[in-house]
Design a protein around this motif. Structure first.
Motif, PDB file in Angstrom:
ATOM      1  N   UNK A   1      -2.931   4.087  -7.964  1.00 13.92           N
ATOM      2  CA  UNK A   1      -2.120   5.309  -7.956  1.00 13.92           C
ATOM      3  C   UNK A   1      -2.753   6.450  -7.154  1.00 13.92           C
ATOM      4  N   UNK A   2      -4.074   6.543  -7.180  1.00 11.62           N
ATOM      5  CA  UNK A   2      -4.757   7.577  -6.394  1.00 11.62           C
ATOM      6  C   UNK A   2      -4.556   7.312  -4.901  1.00 11.62           C
ATOM      7  N   UNK A   3      -4.709   6.054  -4.499  1.00  7.39           N
ATOM      8  CA  UNK A   3      -4.517   5.702  -3.087  1.00  7.39           C
ATOM      9  C   UNK A   3      -3.083   5.964  -2.641  1.00  7.39           C
ATOM     10  N   UNK A   4      -2.122   5.617  -3.483  1.00  5.96           N
ATOM     11  CA  UNK A   4      -0.716   5.861  -3.130  1.00  5.96           C
ATOM     12  C   UNK A   4      -0.397   7.353  -3.074  1.00  5.96           C
ATOM     13  N   UNK A   5      -0.983   8.127  -3.981  1.00  4.98           N
ATOM     14  CA  UNK A   5      -0.756   9.577  -3.962  1.00  4.98           C
ATOM     15  C   UNK A   5      -1.356  10.207  -2.708  1.00  4.98           C
ATOM     16  N   UNK A   6      -2.552   9.778  -2.329  1.00  4.02           N
ATOM     17  CA  UNK A   6      -3.161  10.303  -1.102  1.00  4.02           C
ATOM     18  C   UNK A   6      -2.384   9.859   0.132  1.00  4.02           C
ATOM     19  N   UNK A   7      -1.883   8.639   0.110  1.00  2.85           N
ATOM     20  CA  UNK A   7      -1.056   8.145   1.206  1.00  2.85           C
ATOM     21  C   UNK A   7       0.202   9.001   1.333  1.00  2.85           C
TER      22      UNK A   7
ATOM     23  N   UNK B   1      -8.673  -1.161 -10.617  1.00  2.00           N
ATOM     24  CA  UNK B   1      -7.579  -1.064  -9.643  1.00  2.00           C
ATOM     25  C   UNK B   1      -6.385  -0.324 -10.233  1.00  2.00           C
ATOM     26  N   UNK B   2      -6.232  -0.379 -11.552  1.00  2.91           N
ATOM     27  CA  UNK B   2      -5.136   0.344 -12.210  1.00  2.91           C
ATOM     28  C   UNK B   2      -5.290   1.854 -12.054  1.00  2.91           C
ATOM     29  N   UNK B   3      -6.503   2.319 -11.852  1.00  2.00           N
ATOM     30  CA  UNK B   3      -6.737   3.741 -11.595  1.00  2.00           C
ATOM     31  C   UNK B   3      -6.770   4.053 -10.103  1.00  2.00           C
ATOM     32  N   UNK B   4      -7.338   3.145  -9.322  1.00  2.00           N
ATOM     33  CA  UNK B   4      -7.504   3.398  -7.889  1.00  2.00           C
ATOM     34  C   UNK B   4      -6.188   3.324  -7.122  1.00  2.00           C
TER      35      UNK B   4
ATOM     36  N   UNK C   1     -13.733   2.882  -4.826  1.00  4.99           N
ATOM     37  CA  UNK C   1     -13.434   2.283  -6.134  1.00  4.99           C
ATOM     38  C   UNK C   1     -14.134   0.938  -6.289  1.00  4.99           C
ATOM     39  N   UNK C   2     -14.307   0.213  -5.204  1.00  3.95           N
ATOM     40  CA  UNK C   2     -15.055  -1.035  -5.259  1.00  3.95           C
ATOM     41  C   UNK C   2     -16.539  -0.769  -5.472  1.00  3.95           C
ATOM     42  N   UNK C   3     -17.067   0.219  -4.767  1.00  7.98           N
ATOM     43  CA  UNK C   3     -18.496   0.530  -4.870  1.00  7.98           C
ATOM     44  C   UNK C   3     -18.875   1.025  -6.258  1.00  7.98           C
ATOM     45  N   UNK C   4     -18.008   1.786  -6.886  1.00 15.25           N
ATOM     46  CA  UNK C   4     -18.314   2.350  -8.196  1.00 15.25           C
ATOM     47  C   UNK C   4     -17.632   1.598  -9.333  1.00 15.25           C
ATOM     48  N   UNK C   5     -17.076   0.416  -9.028  1.00 13.13           N
ATOM     49  CA  UNK C   5     -16.478  -0.464 -10.022  1.00 13.13           C
ATOM     50  C   UNK C   5     -15.395   0.236 -10.852  1.00 13.13           C
TER      51      UNK C   5
END
Length: 123
Positions: free
Chosen positions: A72-78, A67-70, A60-64
């Motif tokens: 929830x995705x990180x928490x769901x994968x976690x 964080x509001x999108x990244x 998400x940092x590399x493709x800008x």
């Protein structure tokens, strides 16, 4: 052709090192969280949890990506990794993920503060 990971973010080796260290940090905090909730658990399970949110953070940092999108995705994968690796109910999985977030924030703030203090030391 310009590859996004080679623009202003640094070399691919630096990015891989950052992702690896962040995955190791998140694996350690995942183990602390799981051990806090479940008691004695195998540490090898935590090594499957940490790389997923770390990968989301780096990509998400590399493709800008916002964080509001990244986040929830990180928490769901976690949560998916915790559910799969520890085999617990969704309610207990959510509790482990919340503890994982809290431990990661506290330990991250502590490590960052210690590094900032060390770098500001005279001499």
């Amino acid at each position: 052709m310009v590859v996004p990971l080679q623009t202003t973010l640094g070399s691919p080796v630096a990015i891989a090192g950052t992702a690896g260290l962040f995955a190791l940090f998140l694996s350690a905090t995942a183990h602390i969280a799981a051990r806090n909730v479940l008691g004695d658990v195998a540490v090898r399970n935590a090594f499957g949890v940490g790389p997923l949110p770390a990968g989301v953070a780096v990509l998400s940092t590399a493709f800008d990506v916002s964080a509001a999108l990244a986040l929830p995705v990180a928490l769901a994968l976690d949560a998916a990794a915790v559910k799969y690796l520890y085999g617990r109910s969704w309610r207990l999985t959510a509790y482990i993920v919340v503890i994982h977030v809290v431990v990661s924030i506290i330990l991250g703030a502590l490590v960052f503060s210690l590094l900032a203090l060390w770098q500001s030391a005279p001499g």
